[in-house]
Scaffold this motif. Structure first.
Motif, PDB file in Angstrom:
ATOM      1  N   LEU A  13       0.856  -1.195   0.000  1.00 43.73           N
ATOM      2  CA  LEU A  13       0.000   0.000   0.000  1.00 43.73           C
ATOM      3  C   LEU A  13       0.888   1.241   0.000  1.00 43.73           C
ATOM      4  N   GLY A  14       0.803   2.059  -1.050  1.00 41.31           N
ATOM      5  CA  GLY A  14       1.598   3.290  -1.093  1.00 41.31           C
ATOM      6  C   GLY A  14       2.705   3.205  -2.130  1.00 41.31           C
ATOM      7  N   SER A  40      -2.046   2.296  -4.654  1.00 42.55           N
ATOM      8  CA  SER A  40      -1.696   3.649  -4.223  1.00 42.55           C
ATOM      9  C   SER A  40      -2.759   4.628  -4.688  1.00 42.55           C
ATOM     10  N   THR A  67      -7.637   4.151  -3.040  1.00 43.08           N
ATOM     11  CA  THR A  67      -7.321   4.491  -1.649  1.00 43.08           C
ATOM     12  C   THR A  67      -7.609   3.279  -0.761  1.00 43.08           C
ATOM     13  N   THR A  73       1.782   3.681   3.713  1.00 44.71           N
ATOM     14  CA  THR A  73       0.934   4.817   3.323  1.00 44.71           C
ATOM     15  C   THR A  73       1.445   6.147   3.891  1.00 44.71           C
ATOM     16  N   GLN A 122      -3.176   7.408   6.853  1.00 45.31           N
ATOM     17  CA  GLN A 122      -4.401   6.604   6.891  1.00 45.31           C
ATOM     18  C   GLN A 122      -4.403   5.794   8.193  1.00 45.31           C
TER      19      GLN A 122
END
Ligand SMILES: Cc1cc2nc3c(=O)[nH]c(=O)nc-3n(C[C@H](O)[C@H](O)[C@H](O)COP(=O)(O)OP(=O)(O)OC[C@H]3O[C@@H](n4cnc5c(N)ncnc54)[C@H](O)[C@@H]3O)c2cc1C
Length: 419
Positions: free
Chosen positions: A9-10, A37, A79, A106, A258
């Motif tokens: 994630l990211g 991402s 997201t 994130t 997040q």
């Protein structure tokens, strides 16, 4: 055997370094990789300090589509909103994404509202947009000063900020920039920080460098100054003092970009990790390298080191690699001043004390080195080309001949130009 599905994630320093390192260590038949991402590019934030002084923004953005495709990494622009660790699924704005192993990278976000009045009255350092807005204000400062009107610029580091270095850079760069425009005499510069020492995380040597620079350049600096509230044209501190300004530039308190309900985290949403592996405590197969995790100093260089530890750990788990040594927090940074720069290599030790969460590792003082020279500006430039170039090619930063050359150069320069 089907490959292990690793979801990252990211697409910042930590996410991309994990993904590209893992791909370098494990083939698609061992590891299937996906990056989720909320943006389709990589933002090289460190060089965004040049934006207020007129630098172009485009080189800071690295498009990622080609690089990810080349490394057989699936890309989801979405997201991440929640994680079901029981079922191994990430909930995203575009539907569920199942995983076998999850890397949460994130990053962080700003929360200026923690200091009453800060969001309304300060220019904040974070996104390119905000740094451009600061640049417009600096043009006004020059205009007023050129017409003989005294300008007061105040820099502010409140509690809860986790990476104050860039604000020091902007203050020192501004001093040089104003001198080159011949208006420095009409601009008062002041810097107040809630830290106990300047750039506290980087230890006494960097404090001494900054104290000397502030004194030589006529920047009025103060440590241990905790802002209580910000009013129009004035900051009130908790010790009863006040400081007036025409332009206030602040680097706000940090929070997690997040929050993930159900995962262990501190009060700012930073995920609680096993120190050396960056595995989220109590969540096997979930990792949080970089700013998203609970390491007290938030820095790109440290994010890369944490990402390598995570990639090494996952590669070892799938049998593609021998276990690595884990995350060893040795920070490196270059503090830009336009007329010279200061390099710092700082082995860190976590204390657990909220006032001084890290100190220079007392067992590794030989590795603690700081040096100031115009030559270090070249080092900053080289990194600003090398890092985005590696990600553009779908390669990890800390690997290969390019990194060996950089590391060799750094080692040599550290020996000669830092002590
Ligand atoms: C002005 C400035 C200058 C700096 N200079 C330096 C420097 O010189 N040296 C240094 O070492 N560090 C520097 N830093 C700090 C450095 O930029 C950060 O520590 C680094 O970016 C952290 O990397 P990361 O991958 O953890 O997070 P990030 O780089 O912030 O990446 C997070 C990624 O996650 C994505 N994302 C966020 N939320 C979600 C979500 N819910 N779903 C999906 N994707 C999401 C983001 O879009 C981004 O792609 C600077 C910071 C600033 C603000």
């Amino acid at each position: 055997m089907s490959p292990t599905h690793v979801v990252v994630l990211g697409s910042g320093f930590a996410g991309l370094e994990t993904a590209f390192s893992l791909r370098a260590l494990a083939n698609p038949d061992r590891v299937q990789l996906s990056v989720v991402s909320d943006r389709d590019d990589f933002l090289f934030r460190p060089n965004s300090i040049y934006l207020p002084f007129g630098a172009a923004e485009a080189p800071l953005h690295v498009p990622l589509g080609t690089a990810l495709r080349r490394r057989e990494i699936a890309s989801h622009i979405a997201t991440a909103e929640g994680i079901d660790t029981e079922r191994g699924v990430v909930r995203t704005s575009r539907g569920p994404v199942p995983y076998d192993k999850l890397v949460i990278a994130t990053g962080a976000a700003m929360r200026p509202e923690e200091v009453p009045g800060l969001a309304e009255h300060a220019h904040t350092v974070w996104s390119p947009g905000r740094l451009h807005a600061l640049g417009e204000q600096l043009q006004w400062v020059v205009q007023h000063a050129a017409h003989g009107r005294l300008q007061r610029v105040l820099f502010l580091v409140p509690p809860g900020n986790k990476c104050a270095g860039p604000l020091y850079e902007i203050a020192l760069m501004l001093d040089t920039w104003l001198r080159r425009r011949d208006v420095r005499d009409n601009v008062q510069l002041a810097f107040t920080t809630s830290e106990q020492n300047y750039v506290q995380a980087f230890g006494p040597k960097l404090h001494d460098v900054v104290a000397t620079e502030f004194s030589t350049r006529g920047i009025d600096g103060r440590t241990g100054a905790v802002p209580d509230k910000v009013r129009e044209l004035e900051v009130a501190y908790t010790d009863g003092t006040t400081q007036e300004f025409d332009l206030l530039v602040a680097f706000p308190p940090y929070v997690a970009a997040q929050r993930f309900e159900g995962l262990p985290a501190d009060d700012r949403g930073f995920l609680t990790c096993v120190p050396s592996t960056r595995e989220v405590v109590g969540c096997p197969d979930v990792y949080a390298p970089g700013d998203a995790g609970d390491f007290p100093v938030k820095q790109a260089f440290l994010a890369l080191l944490q990402a390598q530890a995570v990639a090494g750990q996952i590669a070892a788990d799938v049998g593609a690699h021998l276990p690595g040594t884990g995350f060893e927090p040795v920070s490196m940074c270059v503090l830009e001043m336009f007329d010279k720069a200061t390099f710092a290599q700082v082995p860190l030790s976590v204390t657990g004390d909220p006032v001084r969460p890290v100190v220079v590792d007392p067992e590794a003082l030989d590795a603690y080195r700081v040096g100031t020279s115009a030559a270090w500006r070249l080092g900053k430039k080289a990194l600003g080309t090398y890092v985005p170039g590696r990600f553009r090619a779908g390669l990890p930063v800390h690997a290969g001949a390019g990194w060996d050359t950089m590391a060799l150069g750094l080692r040599g320069a550290t020996r000669w130009l830092a002590r």
